[in-house]
Motif scaffolding. Structure first.
Motif, mmCIF file in Angstrom:
data_model
loop_
_atom_site.group_PDB
_atom_site.id
_atom_site.type_symbol
_atom_site.label_atom_id
_atom_site.label_comp_id
_atom_site.label_asym_id
_atom_site.label_seq_id
_atom_site.Cartn_x
_atom_site.Cartn_y
_atom_site.Cartn_z
ATOM 1 N N GLY A 83 -4.246 8.078 -0.169
ATOM 2 C CA GLY A 83 -4.016 6.770 -0.766
ATOM 3 C C GLY A 83 -2.610 6.668 -1.327
ATOM 4 O O GLY A 83 -1.921 5.650 -1.164
ATOM 5 N N ASP A 87 0.462 4.310 0.048
ATOM 6 C CA ASP A 87 1.166 3.371 -0.817
ATOM 7 C C ASP A 87 2.667 3.641 -0.872
ATOM 8 O O ASP A 87 3.445 2.750 -1.225
ATOM 9 C CB ASP A 87 0.601 3.438 -2.238
ATOM 10 C CG ASP A 87 -0.749 2.746 -2.362
ATOM 11 O OD1 ASP A 87 -1.069 1.930 -1.476
ATOM 12 O OD2 ASP A 87 -1.481 3.033 -3.315
ATOM 13 N N GLY A 143 -8.386 4.090 4.102
ATOM 14 C CA GLY A 143 -7.155 3.572 4.676
ATOM 15 C C GLY A 143 -7.414 2.549 5.762
ATOM 16 O O GLY A 143 -6.695 1.551 5.877
#
Length: 316
Positions: A83, A87, A143
């Motif tokens: 994650g 990002d 995702g």
């Protein structure tokens, strides 16, 4: 990531054809990752007699299932790690990393040396590969949902991300189909001795196709816009877990929704299979066929009772 930028702007709305391409690419990759993850659970009994000490068969089976559990335990860590990567560097590249980790780990399991040849290094290598797979699938599933959601209009988001929800069952069904096909071309003795490796090695072809599909994806419009506007979070993990408003939602989702559901689902699938093979002594071909029939039946009942999540334009 700024919460105000979670929808695709009006001037970047996708056509229905483009939506299908995004969903198909994300779904196919996720199906193959679940196949990789589930193939182990479907064949754990056979690996227990080859990769673990043979002096106590019951302990070997339990240890083999322990390696299966290790992949589940580490999944939340994979979600955090990938994650953050997603990002920081983007969804597309994170997709490629997770698919290579998962597919590579699965293929390597098919080539692991036996306990008789290398001793404890056999099962230690297996556990390490399972941990790598757990990390990968932890980052992959979330995702994929984010990637599809960031390509979707608000009134289409529930419909399109609903496709990702069915990939685990499709991956399990695919793994059972490959196992049944492999068993049909060899004797039961050969399958127990070395044939169980074939479904792992076959995944190399799936890995190549998944990489091809994922490489053709474009970066999500939300991420691209945030990056251009310099609005990406510098510390996405801290922003998520150090703020009670965000952490509370994570804990509710983890322990209030997915923990019980996941435990029931996976225990029902794999324990039933192992019970039929080890306790009821049902032959391998029949046990896998019964699992395939039961999986299709349960999925049809769940769709008919609550409604398929992809069957309407509800926001969900």
């Amino acid at each position: 990531m700024d919460a105000r930028a979670t929808a695709v702007p009006a001037d970047q709305n996708l056509t229905r054809s483009e939506e299908r391409q995004v969903v198909l690419a994300s779904t196919l990759g996720t199906v193959f990752e679940w196949y990789d993850f589930f193939i182990y659970g479907s064949l754990a009994v056979f690996m227990s007699s080859v990769l673990f000490p043979p002096d106590n068969p019951t302990a070997a089976v339990l240890a083999s299932l322990g390696a299966l559990a290790a992949g589940f335990v580490i999944r939340p860590i994979g979600a955090v790690v990938f994650g953050r990567i997603g990002d920081l560097v983007g969804r597309k590249y994170t997709f490629l990393i997770t698919i290579v980790m998962m597919g590579g780990g699965t293929a390597l399991i098919g080539f692991l040396p036996t306990y008789a040849s290398v001793g404890h290094a056999a099962w230690i290598s297996l556990v390490m590969l399972r941990l790598i797979q757990g990390l990968a699938v932890g980052g992959e599933y979330g995702g994929a949902v984010i990637y599809v959601a960031e390509h979707s209009r608000p009134d289409r988001r529930g419909l399109l991300t609903g496709w990702i929800q069915i990939t685990s069952s499709v991956g399990l069904a695919l793994s059972i189909a490959v196992i049944i096909g492999t068993q049909s071309v060899m004797s039961e003795a050969d399958f127990k001795a070395w044939g169980w490796r074939a479904p792992f090695i076959i995944s190399i072809a799936m890995l190549a196709f998944s990489i091809y599909v994922r490489a053709k994806l474009h970066e999500s419009p939300v991420f691209t816009r945030l990056k251009a506007e310099r609005r990406l979070s510098r510390s996405p993990v801290r922003d998520t877990f150090a703020r009670w408003s965000s952490l509370r939602l994570v804990l509710i989702g983890l322990f209030g929704v997915t923990a019980g559901m996941g435990s029931t689902y996976f225990t029902g699938q794999f324990y039933v299979m192992i019970f039929m093979q080890q306790i009821a002594r049902i032959d391998l071909q029949t046990s896998y066929t019964l699992m395939a029939i039961g999986l299709v039946r349960v999925r049809r009942l769940s769709f008919s009772s609550v409604g398929c999540p992809i069957g309407s334009d509800a926001n969900g």
